[in-house]
Enzyme design. Sequence first.
Site, short mmCIF file in Angstrom:
data_model
loop_
_atom_site.label_atom_id
_atom_site.label_comp_id
_atom_site.label_asym_id
_atom_site.label_seq_id
_atom_site.Cartn_x
_atom_site.Cartn_y
_atom_site.Cartn_z
N LYS A 494 0.84 -1.20 0.00
CA LYS A 494 0.00 0.00 0.00
C LYS A 494 0.88 1.25 0.00
CE LYS A 494 -0.34 -0.03 5.06
NZ LYS A 494 -1.22 0.05 6.22
N TYR A 718 13.88 32.46 2.14
CA TYR A 718 12.70 33.25 2.43
C TYR A 718 12.68 33.76 3.87
CZ TYR A 718 10.47 31.73 -1.94
OH TYR A 718 10.17 31.53 -3.25
#
Length: 823
Positions: A494, A718
Amino acid sequence: MEYSIQKIAALTGATFIAEHHPDKQIITDVSIDSRNIKSNKTCLFFAIIGARNNGHQFIQQLYDQGIRNFVVSDAHCFQNHYTNCNFLLVKDTLLSLQLLAQKHREQFKVPVIGITGSNGKTIVKEWLFQLLKDDYSIVRSPKSYNSQVGVPLSVLQMNEGNTLGIFEAGISLPNEMRHIAAVIQPDIGIFTNIGEAHAENFVDVSQKIEEKLKLFQHTKNIIYCKDYEALHTGIKKSNIAQHSNLFTWSKKNSADLLIVKIEKAKLETEIQGIYKNDFIKIVIPFSDDASIENAIHCWCIMLFLGIHQDVIGSRMHYLSPVAMRLELKQGINGCSIINDSYNSDIGSLAIALDFLNQQNQHASKTVILSDILQSGIDDEKLYAGVAAMCKAKGISKFIGIGEGLSNNQHQFDCSKEFYATTEEFLKHASAGMFKDETILIKGARAYRFEQISKMLQQKAHQTVLEVNLSALVHNINLYRSQLRHNTKIMAMVKAFSYGSGSFEIANVLQYNRVDYLAVAYADEGIELRKAGITLPIMVMSPEMQSFDNMVKYNLEPEIYSFHILKEFTDAIKHLNRERIAVHIKLDTGMHRLGFEENDINELCVRLKNAPAVVVKSVFSHLVASDESEHDEFTKKQISSYKMMCGMLENHLGYPFLKHILNSAGAMRFRDEQLDMVRLGIGMHGFSSASGLGFIPTVQLKTVISQIKQVAAGDTVGYSRKGKVTRNSRIATVPIGYADGFTRKLGNGIGSMLINGKQAPTIGNICMDMTMLDITDIDAEEGDEVIVFGEGQPISEVAKAAGTIAYEVLTNMSSRIKRVYYQE
C-alpha cells in the site's frame, strides 16, 4: 558443458530411479532455480535443499514446463506419471553439483585464478577481465557468483576455447571453503583483504583467515598485501607458505612490489612502486582507497604473468567502473528500461534475462544486444545459445548489433532486427519504434550503448530515490529464515509500497514467491493486475463504488463492518457471482476498524447467510508489537483474537488463514506466527530486530546545483531566516517540500551528507530547493548529496523532523524519479 546424463551419473555416483535413453540425452546446462531455465530439453535441474527453499517442491512445476532431467535426494518426489524422463538419486544434491563441477574443472589444464577476501573480489575479477581480455580467452564468475552454489555454476561454464579462468570464492560459515576449493582448484590465488564481513560466524579474525586460506591449499602462487598483519601472520603460520610462491605488495615493508607513493587527484590517482629494483608507476581513473587497493592487486597479477609494464600502464589508465547492478528506469512512451550497457558476456546475459523476465508490467519484452566479445566459443554455437535463451524467456523482439550477431540472425525466430554498428542502429532508430514494452539494453563497452540508453530513457533527473531490489529480496529471505516452515507471507504494498514503487516492487515479490499482497485501495490493486501481477491481493479499504472492479480484477476486500459486508454481498448478487474471497478484520484493541468480540455471534450468522462469499482469512492488528512495555497488552490482543477466530471457525465449518503479526511482531512473538504474517516496512530494512542483518532498500540522492559565497551578516532564503554568522559557502540542492522534504528540517534542524560530512540546512526549505551550509566541507557543484541512505540513516532524518520513517518514505513525491536496481 556437454555431457550425456549417463556420464553425469557416473561422474557424481548417482543412481537412476527413472531413465529414458540416458546415453543419448545430452545436457548442456544445469539449473538450481525453477524460474531460470535456459533450455527445457537439455537442462538438468538439481533439487537443492536450502535454508529457505527445497527444490524438490518444484519438480511437478518443472515437469509441466517440459523439464525431463532431474537430480534429487528424495526418491519420493518421483511420481509414476512422470514419463520419458531421467531422475538421478544422490545423497546430497549440493555436494553432487559441486562434484560435477569439480570433475568438469579437472578436464582443463589452463591456468585458473582464484580470488577470496572480505571485500573487492568482484571488482578485482572484473578489472582483471578488462586488463587481460586481449591476451586470453577468459571464463569468469558471472557477477558475484561466489557461494557454495554460485562457484560450481561458474566453473561449469569452462569450455575448450578458454585459456584463463577467473573465479571468486566467498564464505559465511566455517568449513565451507574446502568444497569451493575442490571446484576451483586455483593455480594462482589472490587474497584481497580481511575485514568484518560475516565476522559474526567466526570465533575471531584468525579463524576466518584460516578458513579462507583453504582455497589455496594446493595453489602454487598467492598474491596478497603484507600490510594486513593478521593475514600475513596467518599465511606464514600455515603450511601454504611452505609449498606456494608468495607474491606480496606493501606500502610499509619490503615486498615484491613496494608501493612508494600514492598521489590522488580529483578524478585519478598515480601509484608509484618499485619492482625488481625498477621504478614503475600506473595511473588509474579512480581516487578512492578501495579502487587503489583493487588496482594494485591487478597490477601484481599482471607483473606476475610477465606482461610488460608499458602495456600495464596503458591499460590501467582506461580501467572502467564495474557495473555492479542492473538498473530499471522509466523510459519513453511508457516503456521500462533495464540498463546493462557496459558489459556483455554469456553469464551476465543470463542474469540480465532473468531480471527482464521478472518484469510483468508490459506484455512485450525487447532485448538490444551487442556482439559478445572474447567468449572463447565459436560464433555459430555462441549465438545459437543466445537465441535459445531468448526463446526460453519469451522475448518478443530482438535487436542485434555487431557483425557476429548479424551473421547469425537466422538463429533467432522472434521479431528481429540487426545492425552492423551502434551508429547504424541510431541512424535508423526513432522514439516511435518503442512503446509500452520492457527493454533490456546490454552491450560490450566498445559498442557504446550508453547512446542507446540515453535515447530511450526519460530525461534524467538530479534527485532520485534508489531502490535496491536485491536488498528487498535479502530482507524477505531473512524473515523467511525466522518463520515456521508453513507460515505464509503477506507483503504490504500500500501507499506506493511505502513510497518505493508499485509494480516494480510487486514484480520482485511475486518472483520471489511471496504468498499474498495487500493494498489500501482498489485502484492500487487494479494497477498491479494491469501490470501482470497474479498473486492474491487483499484490499484493506474497499469502497462501495469500486466493488464491481474489485470483482472484475479478482481483488479480495477486507470486511470490517456489517455495513461493508451488506454492501459487498449485495454487489456480488447483482453481478451474479459466487464464492468471492473476503478477509475479516477483527478489532482486538486498536479501536480503528474491525468487528469486536460482541459482534462475533451476529457476524457468524450473517456470513452463514451469505453463501456468495467465502472467508479467506481472519486477521487483526497489534497496537504495539515493537514495544516491550506493552507486551502484556499484545498478549491480551492475541488471546482475544484466537478466541474470536475459534468462534468463527466453529460456526462457518471450514478453515481459513489466520494472521495477526506484522513485521515487528513476526520477530518478537514467533510462537504466534500462525498461518501467515504481514510484512510492511520491515521488508525495506527498517526493522526493530537488530543484529539480523536487514539492509535498507532505499536511498534518496540529489546533487549540488550551485555554490555561492555569502558574507557574514547576510541571510539565506525566504523571510531572511537563514542568518549567516561568518563568511560562508552555501550550496543549493534541487529538492524541497514539494518533493516531500519537510519544512520542519529547515534552519539547521536537518542536514544532508556531502562527501562524508554533514551539511546542515540553512534558511527555510523552499518548494523545490534546499540550501545547505558547506563552509567546512570540500565540495563542488555537481557533487552527490545523500538526503537519506548510506551514512545518513532515515531514522535520524525522521527523528530530526519529529516523525517516523514511515512518514518520511510515504511523503516522497512521485515527481522524484525512482531507479530500481538489482546487484
